[in-house]
Scaffold this motif. Structure first.
Motif, PDB file in Angstrom:
ATOM      1  N   SER A 142       0.842  -1.203   0.000  1.00 12.70           N
ATOM      2  CA  SER A 142       0.000   0.000   0.000  1.00 12.70           C
ATOM      3  C   SER A 142       0.877   1.253   0.000  1.00 12.70           C
ATOM      4  N   GLU A 143       0.243   2.361  -0.344  1.00  7.86           N
ATOM      5  CA  GLU A 143       0.979   3.636  -0.375  1.00  7.86           C
ATOM      6  C   GLU A 143       1.559   3.986   0.993  1.00  7.86           C
TER       7      GLU A 143
ATOM      8  N   LYS B  98       4.648   5.580  -6.874  1.00  9.54           N
ATOM      9  CA  LYS B  98       3.864   6.645  -6.229  1.00  9.54           C
ATOM     10  C   LYS B  98       4.254   8.016  -6.802  1.00  9.54           C
ATOM     11  N   ARG B 102       0.224   8.077 -10.932  1.00  3.83           N
ATOM     12  CA  ARG B 102      -0.873   7.181 -11.324  1.00  3.83           C
ATOM     13  C   ARG B 102      -1.321   6.376 -10.108  1.00  3.83           C
ATOM     14  N   ASP B 103      -2.041   7.068  -9.227  1.00  2.98           N
ATOM     15  CA  ASP B 103      -2.473   6.377  -8.018  1.00  2.98           C
ATOM     16  C   ASP B 103      -3.808   5.677  -8.227  1.00  2.98           C
ATOM     17  N   ASP B 104      -4.275   5.664  -9.485  1.00  6.09           N
ATOM     18  CA  ASP B 104      -5.486   4.891  -9.768  1.00  6.09           C
ATOM     19  C   ASP B 104      -5.137   3.415  -9.998  1.00  6.09           C
TER      20      ASP B 104
END
Lengths: 168, 295
Positions: A142-143, B98, B102-104
């Protein structure tokens, strides 16, 4: 102005990851430049096969010492390692490809046993493996976790523009 | 009523997907096709995907296509059975990706069992590096640079564009005129991609590779890494004998590393100040058995 630029350049170099000095040799005759830029001044011409001591790297350039002179040479004109005993003799065109094709006789020989290649034919025949994709997807990070990982490595995100291709 | 809905669908497709595959009437045609769950009017207002074929949104389609391609590649070369390695590569990759904005996408990274020296990007954020290439790396910044180059391909949709061109040809051949939807969906993706993972063996235009190199160094630098690590990897790969089978596919599908170094070096020359002070992180780098600790 030129001096200021040069000083900035030197200051920047201090931040560039230094390489431990290691031996290399010129694979294609090349100018030894006073700065790591295309339009810098040529200090000398280094002949194919000339041994150099690689000091550090900046961009596509390596700072080297050769025959008592220090300067910058394009990364692509240098090969790391000891110069072969007869550098030019066997090479017809003298280009990097000749050397790269093994005439220089150094390293990078991949063992013939256990080699698992990925050639065109194998890719064409490849069949979808659902289990492997599931496994691949299970490793997703995850981010937030990525940010924590970056923090642990003291990596600091910076805002930078993309760069255009160099003008021809 | 139907007419109005179609009009809305067209407007949405025009407004929301600036990169959309402009097939005009064909988009209309395809979005009208029944899908698995329903052939309702609702489906018609859904924003058509890039290829206008599968009835999903562009991102859904991109992911479905990339999943299929990477699944096939994994069929030829499975993941290295080392979950620590795979997790590590995903941590580095996710952080670099990140920075792409393009966080989709949910990004996926993996190291595959192959002694070849290569790395692959499939649409939708699927990126696979061979063990042979991984073993050439010396530090985390170099891994970041390699992954960032592949992220560049994904965000520029280089492979999708090739598939799009293929679609155009197929449209001429009437292939798309068949009913698409439901159980045929997988088949439709299959037709689009071609045989196996051959799309990955075809290679991209050399300018797409140079572009991915330039994006790669910037993404790595944005992530806080030494931007010069990617050129370093290129130099290393350039030293592999050209007749060595481990680089056969890489050298066939990419310009020679030496050429890439020159192009990239020239592009970076004027922006040296933005690439200072990056981290190399050699200590944290996850090493496989037999990998040297040299710088």
């Amino acid at each position: 102005m030129k001096t200021v630029q040069w000083l900035i350049c030197v200051a920047l170099l201090a931040f560039v990851a230094p390489l431990v000095a290691e031996p290399g040799y010129i694979i294609r005759s090349s100018d030894l430049m006073d700065e790591p830029y295309r339009d810098a001044t040529s200090l000398a011409e280094l002949e194919e096969g000339a041994p150099v001591e690689i000091l550090k790297r900046k961009g596509g350039w390596l700072q080297v010492e050769s025959a008592g002179k220090s300067g910058w040479v394009r990364m692509s004109k240098i090969r790391k390692g000891k110069a072969p005993t007869q550098p030019a003799a066997e090479s017809e065109a003298g280009g990097v490809l000749d050397l790269a094709s093994g005439r220089a006789g150094t390293g990078n020989v991949v063992s013939a046993t256990g080699v698992r290649g990925l050639n065109e034919e194998e890719l064409k025949e490849a069949k979808f493996d659902a289990n492997e994709v599931d496994k691949l997807e299970s490793f997703a990070v995850s981010e937030q976790k990525a940010a924590r990982f970056a923090q642990a490595g003291k990596l600091i995100a910076r805002e930078l523009e993309f760069i255009p291709a160099a003008a021809q | 009523m139907i007419f109005r809905i179609l009009l809305v669908a067209l407007l949405i497709s025009g407004a929301a997907t600036t990169h959309a595959f402009d097939l005009g009437g064909l988009v209309k045609e395809i979005t009208k096709k029944p899908t698995e769950d329903s052939a309702s009017e609702q489906q018609q207002t859904k924003q058509p995907g890039l290829l206008g074929l599968l009835g999903g949104t562009p991102v859904e389609e991109e992911i479905a296509i990339g999943r299929e391609i990477s699944g096939r590649l994994l069929g030829a070369a499975p993941l290295v059975k080392d979950k620590h390695l795979q997790r590590y590569v995903n941590q580095v990759g996710a952080w670099v990706a990140k920075q792409s904005g393009r966080d989709d996408l949910v990004w996926h990274f993996g190291v595959i069992e192959s002694d070849d020296i290569n790395a692959f990007a499939a649409p939708g954020g699927y990126i696979l590096v061979t063990k042979g290439l991984y073993k050439k790396l010396h530090n985390e910044a170099e891994l970041a640079g390699v992954l960032a180059h592949e992220v560049g391909h994904v965000i520029k949709q280089h492979h999708l564009k090739i598939l799009k061109q293929g679609q155009l040809i197929d449209v001429g051949g009437g292939l798309l005129k068949q009913k698409v939807g439901g159980d045929d969906k997988g088949q439709a993706i299959g037709k689009m991609i071609g045989s196996g993972a051959e799309i990955l063996a075809r290679g991209l235009d050399k300018n797409a590779e140079y572009e991915a190199d330039r994006i790669g160094v910037v993404l790595a630098a944005r992530a806080g890494y030494d931007a010069y690590a990617l050129p370093s990897v290129l130099q290393e790969i350039g030293h592999v004998r050209a007749d060595d089978s481990s680089v056969a596919l890489l050298f066939k599908t990419h310009p020679h590393p030496e050429k890439r170094l020159v192009e990239l070096g020239d592009a970076m020359d004027g922006h040296a100040e933005q690439f200072d002070d990056g981290k190399v992180l050699a200590d944290r780098f996850y090493r496989l058995k037999g990998m040297s600790k040299a710088f």
